[in-house]
Structure formats: C-alpha cells, structure tokens
Write an enzyme that holds these catalytic residues in place. Structure first.
Site, PDB file in Angstrom:
ATOM      1  N   ARG A 124      38.388  20.522  46.597  1.00 47.57           N
ATOM      2  CA  ARG A 124      38.213  20.018  45.372  1.00 47.57           C
ATOM      3  C   ARG A 124      37.185  18.514  45.261  1.00 47.57           C
ATOM      4  NH1 ARG A 124      40.861  13.182  47.315  1.00 47.57           N
ATOM      5  NH2 ARG A 124      42.064  14.434  46.774  1.00 47.57           N
ATOM      6  N   HIS A 151      45.180  17.369  39.387  1.00 44.39           N
ATOM      7  CA  HIS A 151      45.800  17.068  40.770  1.00 44.39           C
ATOM      8  C   HIS A 151      46.592  18.179  41.298  1.00 44.39           C
ATOM      9  CE1 HIS A 151      44.944  15.853  44.697  1.00 44.39           C
ATOM     10  NE2 HIS A 151      45.529  14.775  44.537  1.00 44.39           N
ATOM     11  N   GLN A 154      49.042  17.295  44.469  1.00 45.66           N
ATOM     12  CA  GLN A 154      50.222  16.032  44.296  1.00 45.66           C
ATOM     13  C   GLN A 154      50.950  16.114  44.175  1.00 45.66           C
ATOM     14  OE1 GLN A 154      48.494  12.495  46.045  1.00 45.66           O
ATOM     15  NE2 GLN A 154      50.407  12.718  45.156  1.00 45.66           N
ATOM     16  N   ASP A 248      48.416   4.497  39.111  1.00 49.64           N
ATOM     17  CA  ASP A 248      46.981   5.351  39.760  1.00 49.64           C
ATOM     18  C   ASP A 248      45.514   4.320  39.638  1.00 49.64           C
ATOM     19  OD1 ASP A 248      45.198   6.969  40.931  1.00 49.64           O
ATOM     20  OD2 ASP A 248      45.505   8.730  39.399  1.00 49.64           O
ATOM     21  N   CYS A 289      50.079   7.938  43.783  1.00 52.16           N
ATOM     22  CA  CYS A 289      49.600   8.937  44.666  1.00 52.16           C
ATOM     23  C   CYS A 289      48.564   8.487  46.404  1.00 52.16           C
ATOM     24  CB  CYS A 289      48.828  10.241  43.809  1.00 52.16           C
ATOM     25  SG  CYS A 289      46.869   9.558  43.650  1.00 52.16           S
ATOM     26  N   ARG A 317      53.015  15.303  50.790  1.00 52.35           N
ATOM     27  CA  ARG A 317      51.879  16.264  50.913  1.00 52.35           C
ATOM     28  C   ARG A 317      51.583  16.928  51.600  1.00 52.35           C
ATOM     29  NH1 ARG A 317      47.285  14.590  48.675  1.00 52.35           N
ATOM     30  NH2 ARG A 317      47.068  16.213  47.312  1.00 52.35           N
TER      31      ARG A 317
HETATM   32  N1   CP Z   1      46.805  11.516  46.530  1.00 50.75           N
HETATM   33  C1   CP Z   1      45.233  11.615  47.270  1.00 50.75           C
HETATM   34  O1   CP Z   1      45.111  12.867  46.849  1.00 50.75           O
HETATM   35  O2   CP Z   1      44.898  11.164  48.736  1.00 50.75           O
HETATM   36  P1   CP Z   1      43.595  11.676  49.853  1.00 50.75           P
HETATM   37  O3   CP Z   1      42.265  11.766  48.122  1.00 50.75           O
HETATM   38  O4   CP Z   1      43.090  10.947  50.635  1.00 50.75           O
HETATM   39  O5   CP Z   1      43.604  13.475  49.835  1.00 50.75           O
END
Ligand code: CP
Length: 355
Positions: A124, A151, A154, A248, A289, A317
């Site tokens: 990430r 992403h 997701q 979002d 998400c 997820r």
């Molecule tokens: N949706 C998502 O990626 O959540 P986090 O930032 O908690 O990983």
C-alpha cells in the site's frame, strides 16, 4: 540423496529457484481480461464456501506474503494477514520505518531482495510508481494494496459483493452502477472493472473532480470490447434507476489542505443520503469501501440501513485476499513428494549427527 558440501555448492548458483515461471503482478484490474478476473471471482466463491464450512485447504502453507504499508489500513492489512493464516501461511508486516523503501536502496532492489524471501509482495503506497518500482525488480507477484491512482484488491471484493446481491433475474452485465463523488483510486478502478464486466456505469460529481483522460480512455476501451456503457456528469439526477450507488471519501491522505474546499464543493448535493437513495429508486443498494466519514460523503442511516451492503463488502476483502494469494502462487512450486522430503531430512539428520 548425494552428499552436498559447501565447496561443491559454490560451483553452482546460490539462488533458490522460487520464481514463478509465468510471473504476473496485480497492479490494476485493467491488466487482466474479463475471463481472468472471472476466474478470481470463481475462486473467491469456492474459498468463501470453504471458509463457511471451516474447511479451507492449506494452499498457502509454508508461504509468506510481505506486506508494505506506507499508509494506515484496517481492512487491507487485517484481511491479508487473516487470509494468509487461514490458508496455512504467514503474513509479515513491513512498515516503511522498519525497512529501506526508496532510500538507501532502489525500489527495484527491494523487490529483488524480498522476492528471495517471500512468495508474494503486497504494497500500500502513496504513489503508484512505488508499487510499480517494486514490481520492476520482483520475481514474485506484487499486489497493489492501494496507491494514489488505483485500488484493485478492493474491486475484487466489490464485484463479488455485487454478484452476491444481484437483483432477481439480473446478471453482472445487467447492472447499473453509479459512483458519486471525487475521482478517487476506488472510483477509477471501479469504472474500469464495471465496464469490463459490461455494466452501465456513471461517475456523478462536480466537473473539477471527474476522471482523467487516461482513465476515461481505458473505460471507453472496455465499453467497446465488453459492451458496457459509461457516462460522466455533474447532474445528480443521473442516479435515477441505478441498482448500486457507491460513495468514497471526499478527501484522502495528502489532500488535507483541500479539505474545506472539497467539502464545500461536494456537500450537500453529492452526499449519498436517504434523499439520494430515494432519487435512485427502491431497487438501489449502497456500497462504500470504508472507512467512511458519516455525515460527509454518506449518512449513518444509509450506512446502517437495510439497503447497505457495506459490511458484506468489507468481509469480502478477506474473500478476495484468499483468492489472490492462491491465484498468484498456486503454480509456483509443486509440493514435494514424501520421498524428496525424506531425502532432505535424512541428509540434514546425518550431517547433524556428525557435529
Ligand atoms: N477499503 C480499504 O482499503 O480499507 P483500509 O484503508 O482500512 O485498508
């Protein structure tokens, strides 16, 4: 098994041959055909059913996913770690303050080094070039766990959740999905995967926050190839008749300075509240998400209401990460036969006996 001495071993490469012959990275869903993404979804269904039965095969046993996080995460971190455990493997958390990431050594070298030790790299990152740099050097699959642009993990959860909540008589390519708000990493990826699955897709938000030409180009390519359709508009009435409304955050890490301007631009018109759910119609369900800022991009009553599927989406997820870990490693190394294991054990035991 022959006696192996250090001297003899020095005459050959010391590299352990763990490389996947058909190496693929998961940096964006756009790099995969619809059929390949469908394979991952099919695997998700099998693994979710296996988990429900507490009978998940140990398909990641002896393997490790190295997880680099430049930003905080609840869902991505916990789901990857839980997925590795459920599949019999291990997840190693790597904070940029603990490892050399883009300083002291190149990203490519970090990718090369980690590839000699772990079976999958998940990152990430603040900017896409970081995960791309790791993939440049890596000889194991690199999974993009979110960047400024995209992403993809997701999206596997999102499409699977849409599949689980298909309206009676509808298929995925019958769905009408509207994203409301900023062109985020989530909405960019959502636009690409929805059109790849032949859906009708709308991005609804102020013009200043529409998707870039690059993303729109890929979305239009998908519409041409897979039969979906796409509209980008600032007219909130475009959500009428849509099956799924997706929200979002209006601002993310690195955008704090723009927070007030963004909130003033998006609110109240583009907040997914009951008014907007009603405008879409009684068929509409709500996805996000998470994490969500209730009373900003959406409201508590919508999040907790009967048409919200956000907790199924969050659980998926984990479903997605299980499938991704298996999908990208199952061809790596054939399981050794009992004879091979025994031969190695005998060799090591004999050596230790001489010490
Ligand atoms: N949706 C998502 O990626 O959540 P986090 O930032 O908690 O990983």
């Amino acid at each position: 098994m022959k006696d192996v001495t250090f001297e003899a071993a020095l005459t050959s490469s010391t590299a352990t041959e763990l490389n996947k012959p058909t190496l693929r990275h998961f940096l964006k869903t756009q790099d995969f055909t619809r059929a390949e993404l469908q394979e991952i979804l099919d695997l998700m269904l099998l693994l979710k059913n296996a988990r429900r039965a507490n009978a998940v095969p140990q398909l990641f046993a002896g393997k490790t996913v190295g997880m680099i996080f430049e930003q905080p995460s609840t869902r991505t971190r916990v789901s990857f770690e839980a997925a590795a455990t459920i599949l019999g493997g291990h997840a190693q958390f790597l904070s940029p303050t603990d490892i050399h990431l883009g300083s002291k050594e190149s990203l490519e070298d970090t990718g090369k080094v980690l590839s000699r030790m772990v079976d999958v790299i998940m990152a990430r990152v603040d900017v896409h070039s970081t995960v791309a740099g790791l993939a440049e050097g890596a000889s194991v699959p690199v999974i993009n766990g979110l960047c400024d642009w995209l992403h993809p993990t997701q999206m596997m959860a999102d499409i699977f959740t849409m599949f689980e909540h298909l309206p009676e008589g509808k298929k995925l390519d019958d769905l009408k999905v509207a994203f409301i708000g900023d062109a985020t990493n989530v909405s960019n990826e959502l636009a690409m995967i929805c059109t790849k699955f032949g859906m009708e897709y709308a991005h609804v938000g102020p013009k200043k926050y529409h998707m870039t030409e690059e993303i729109v180009g890929m979305v239009n390519d998908n519409c041409n190839e897979y039969g979906g359709s796409f509209v980008m508009t600032d007219d909130i009435n475009a959500v009428k008749g849509f099956d799924i409304l997706v929200a979002d955050s209006f601002y993310w890490f690195g955008q704090e300075a723009e927070k007030e301007e963004r909130l003033a631009t998006f609110m109240p018109e583009y907040v997914v509240d009951q008014r907007l759910m009603d405008l879409a119609g009684p068929q509409a369900i709500f996805m996000h998400c998470l994490p969500a800022n209730d009373q900003r991009e959406t409201t508590r009553d919508v999040m907790d209401g009967p048409r919200s599927v956000i907790m199924d989406e969050a659980e998926n997820r984990l479903t997605a990460q299980m499938a991704l870990l298996v999908y990208f490693t199952h061809k790596d190394i054939p399981a050794p036969t009992a004879e091979v294991v025994k031969a190695h054990e005998d060799g090591i035991t004999a050596f230790l006996g001489k010490l």
